[in-house]
Write a protein that holds these residues in place. Structure first.
Motif, PDB file in Angstrom:
ATOM      1  N   ASP A  14       0.860  -1.321  -0.055  1.00 39.48           N
ATOM      2  CA  ASP A  14       0.038   0.086  -0.125  1.00 39.48           C
ATOM      3  C   ASP A  14       0.960   1.265  -0.182  1.00 39.48           C
ATOM      4  OD1 ASP A  14      -1.666   2.038   0.689  1.00 39.48           O
ATOM      5  OD2 ASP A  14      -3.025   0.738   2.068  1.00 39.48           O
ATOM      6  N   SER A  15       0.750   2.014  -0.914  1.00 39.49           N
ATOM      7  CA  SER A  15       1.656   3.174  -1.010  1.00 39.49           C
ATOM      8  C   SER A  15       1.688   4.204   0.191  1.00 39.49           C
ATOM      9  CB  SER A  15       1.678   4.145  -2.397  1.00 39.49           C
ATOM     10  OG  SER A  15       0.610   3.912  -2.757  1.00 39.49           O
ATOM     11  N   SER A  34       0.333   8.466 -12.040  1.00 44.53           N
ATOM     12  CA  SER A  34      -0.953   8.636 -12.339  1.00 44.53           C
ATOM     13  C   SER A  34      -1.770   8.144 -11.007  1.00 44.53           C
ATOM     14  CB  SER A  34      -1.649   8.405 -13.632  1.00 44.53           C
ATOM     15  OG  SER A  34      -1.544   7.033 -13.835  1.00 44.53           O
ATOM     16  N   LEU A 204       0.055   4.679 -19.392  1.00 47.91           N
ATOM     17  CA  LEU A 204       0.470   5.852 -20.001  1.00 47.91           C
ATOM     18  C   LEU A 204       1.462   5.677 -21.039  1.00 47.91           C
ATOM     19  CD1 LEU A 204       1.857   7.873 -16.657  1.00 47.91           C
ATOM     20  CD2 LEU A 204      -0.406   8.233 -17.851  1.00 47.91           C
ATOM     21  N   SER A 230       0.378  -0.756 -14.691  1.00 48.16           N
ATOM     22  CA  SER A 230       0.864  -1.733 -15.714  1.00 48.16           C
ATOM     23  C   SER A 230       2.394  -1.454 -15.602  1.00 48.16           C
ATOM     24  CB  SER A 230       0.347  -1.106 -17.096  1.00 48.16           C
ATOM     25  OG  SER A 230       0.911   0.360 -17.396  1.00 48.16           O
ATOM     26  N   GLU A 248       2.672  -0.961  -5.759  1.00 50.22           N
ATOM     27  CA  GLU A 248       1.533  -1.378  -6.531  1.00 50.22           C
ATOM     28  C   GLU A 248       0.701  -2.417  -5.481  1.00 50.22           C
ATOM     29  OE1 GLU A 248      -0.549  -0.562  -9.280  1.00 50.22           O
ATOM     30  OE2 GLU A 248      -1.821  -2.048  -8.173  1.00 50.22           O
TER      31      GLU A 248
HETATM   32  C1  LIG Z   1      -4.591   5.123 -12.564  1.00 47.17           C
HETATM   33  S1  LIG Z   1      -3.781   3.579 -12.232  1.00 47.17           S
HETATM   34  C2  LIG Z   1      -1.806   3.901 -12.513  1.00 47.17           C
HETATM   35  C3  LIG Z   1      -1.714   3.432 -14.088  1.00 47.17           C
HETATM   36  C4  LIG Z   1      -0.299   3.417 -14.373  1.00 47.17           C
HETATM   37  N1  LIG Z   1       0.178   4.818 -14.540  1.00 47.17           N
HETATM   38  C5  LIG Z   1       0.169   2.803 -15.525  1.00 47.17           C
HETATM   39  O1  LIG Z   1       0.720   3.386 -16.627  1.00 47.17           O
HETATM   40  O2  LIG Z   1      -0.468   1.831 -15.884  1.00 47.17           O
HETATM   41  C6  LIG Z   1      -3.729   3.584 -10.358  1.00 47.17           C
HETATM   42  C7  LIG Z   1      -3.049   2.421  -9.754  1.00 47.17           C
HETATM   43  O3  LIG Z   1      -2.968   2.504  -8.402  1.00 47.17           O
HETATM   44  C8  LIG Z   1      -3.026   1.224  -7.627  1.00 47.17           C
HETATM   45  N2  LIG Z   1      -3.378   1.508  -6.288  1.00 47.17           N
HETATM   46  C9  LIG Z   1      -4.690   1.781  -5.882  1.00 47.17           C
HETATM   47  N3  LIG Z   1      -4.708   2.086  -4.480  1.00 47.17           N
HETATM   48  C10 LIG Z   1      -3.316   1.741  -4.075  1.00 47.17           C
HETATM   49  C11 LIG Z   1      -2.350   1.892  -2.944  1.00 47.17           C
HETATM   50  N4  LIG Z   1      -3.203   2.129  -1.647  1.00 47.17           N
HETATM   51  N5  LIG Z   1      -1.403   1.423  -2.882  1.00 47.17           N
HETATM   52  C12 LIG Z   1      -0.484   1.152  -4.100  1.00 47.17           C
HETATM   53  N6  LIG Z   1      -1.204   1.129  -5.434  1.00 47.17           N
HETATM   54  C13 LIG Z   1      -2.482   1.383  -5.176  1.00 47.17           C
HETATM   55  C14 LIG Z   1      -4.176   0.521  -8.497  1.00 47.17           C
HETATM   56  O4  LIG Z   1      -4.138  -0.728  -8.215  1.00 47.17           O
HETATM   57  C15 LIG Z   1      -3.889   1.212  -9.859  1.00 47.17           C
HETATM   58  O5  LIG Z   1      -3.025   0.043 -10.562  1.00 47.17           O
END
Ligand SMILES: C[S@@+](CC[C@H](N)C(=O)[O-])C[C@H]1O[C@@H](n2cnc3c(N)ncnc32)[C@H](O)[C@@H]1O
Length: 415
Positions: A14-15, A34, A204, A230, A248
């Motif tokens: 979890d970030s 993003s 992206l 991704s 991720e």
């Molecule tokens: C908008 S997407 C990112 C897409 C990425 N920039 C790409 O080019 O594929 C956001 C990502 O954040 C992840 N995510 C959501 N909550 C998170 C958390 N608490 N910690 C880490 N990752 C998380 C989701 O699983 C998702 O893959």
């Protein structure tokens, strides 16, 4: 706390806990990410940011994560966030700006807003909300001085530049046109990622990521993506010989990314090395200088002769060498001895003023009598065109600018 110095890895965490995996011995040069959308997309795992949260809690979480990142970023480091507005309760939520304000509160310096123009996106629109074709790219720095390799990302592809570059070389930086605030990159289609790879929501475009990486890092710098998805950012970083760290929540994405990187690393690096060693920028620079140097001679002679109301002189253009970013050029004005003083007086005035003072040219101006010059040895240009030399002998009498620079550009060829 235990120290951790693992790099080139995507952590399944979890970030909000990113501090536990960030290296203690190295700092981050840039973060490109993003964030998850607010309350709109379910990425299929627990503890997602955005999904099921209140807007305030969502902003709090992002603010805390980017604060941790700021603390672990180099003094000349930066942050890129790709993000969009959305509509809730019949009203636009200005997420990019709300988030930017939150990041300013914690110390990030808000440097720029860039528009990412995609070619297509969800096809729907509603009354009062036209079809979406853009997202925002927010750019922040940690300090007032930050790494920004502007020249590397200049546009010098002559098929893309407006054809003005041929006639107005003085308006172009010899290294190319600087990026502007609208970046056009189509959204990657599934195929572009290889059939086996990723059914992810929003990868992206890799060329866009490459632009950000080129601008804000050098080889071996560390690139972070705390919402790796991704892994588009991290794969591109690896191709470009940067180190990467990702976080991720969804382990499936991480597994897919690791396989994808294994499959594509060699080719990705090859592609990067080809671009890196491409002579195109240097040859563009050479052409722009040739065009400028010749045009300078033509404009100078025309300006003098307009004021004197005569057409007797010619000018010889001999480029010498670069001196502190300026091109040193010898211009020999060839005209009868008795006219030389008049030319001389005007020339010294004209070169001090615009436009010639803006050409980046350091001129040495000399005078010579026609009988002392063998004009046959030079390429010849007219009083209106110094980008394509005169080839037909019957037109030689129109020649006003002489030089050993050979240039022959058909202006019509460029869009
Ligand atoms: C908008 S997407 C990112 C897409 C990425 N920039 C790409 O080019 O594929 C956001 C990502 O954040 C992840 N995510 C959501 N909550 C998170 C958390 N608490 N910690 C880490 N990752 C998380 C989701 O699983 C998702 O893959």
């Amino acid at each position: 706390m235990e120290s951790n110095n693992q790099i080139d890895i995507v952590f399944n965490i979890d970030s909000r806990e990113i501090i536990s995996v960030l290296p203690t011995d190295f700092s981050i040069q840039t973060t490109i990410t993003s964030p998850p959308y607010f309350d709109m997309k379910d990425y299929g795992v627990n503890n997602q940011i955005g999904f099921g949260q209140t807007y305030e809690k969502y902003l709090d979480d992002l603010q805390n994560i980017f604060k941790t990142i700021l603390d672990r970023t180099k003094e000349d480091g930066t942050l890129w966030i790709v993000i969009d507005t959305f509509k809730r309760n019949h009203s636009v939520v200005p997420l990019p700006f709300d988030l930017a304000n939150r990041l300013k509160e914690i110390g990030w310096i808000f440097q720029d807003i860039i528009i990412w123009k995609k070619d297509k996106t969800v096809p729907w629109s509603s009354d009062g909300f036209v079809q979406r074709k853009i997202e925002y790219i927010l750019f922040f720095s940690k300090g007032i001085k930050f790494k920004y390799n502007k020249d590397i990302t200049r546009v010098y592809d002559t098929q893309i530049l407006k054809r003005w570059w041929v006639k107005y070389p003085e308006r172009y930086n010899p290294k190319g046109k600087a990026l502007d605030e609208i970046w056009e990159y189509p959204i990657p289609v599934q195929g572009a990622w290889g059939d086996k790879y990723i059914r992810h929501f929003c990868p992206l475009p890799k060329e866009m990521v490459a632009t950000m990486i080129s601008l804000s890092t050098d080889e071996n710098d560390i690139v972070l993506d705390p919402f790796a998805g991704s892994g588009a950012v991290l794969a591109q970083a690896a191709y470009m010989n940067r180190k990467y760290i990702g976080a991720e929540l969804n382990n499936n994405y991480i597994e897919q990314f690791n396989n994808y990187l294994k499959e594509t690393l060699t080719n990705g690096q090859k592609e990067y090395n080809l671009i890196k060693s491409s002579p195109n920028q240097t040859s563009f620079e050479t052409i722009i200088w040739k065009l400028r140097v010749l045009k300078y001679g033509r404009v100078l002679l025309n300006a003098i002769e307009k004021q004197l109301n005569t057409r007797n002189g010619i000018i010889i253009v001999n480029p010498l060498e670069m001196q502190n970013d300026k091109m040193h050029v010898e211009y020999i004005i060839v005209v009868d001895k008795n006219a030389q003083t008049k030319y001389e007086g005007l020339a010294s005035e004209i070169i001090k003023k615009k436009p010639l003072s803006l050409y980046g040219i350091l001129p040495t101006i000399k005078y010579e009598e026609p009988q002392n010059i063998d004009t046959n040895v030079y390429y010849k240009y007219s009083s209106t065109n110094t980008y394509s030399y005169i080839k037909q002998p019957e037109l030689f009498s129109k020649a006003k600018v002489y030089s050993n620079i050979k240039i022959d550009i058909n202006e019509q060829q460029y869009a």
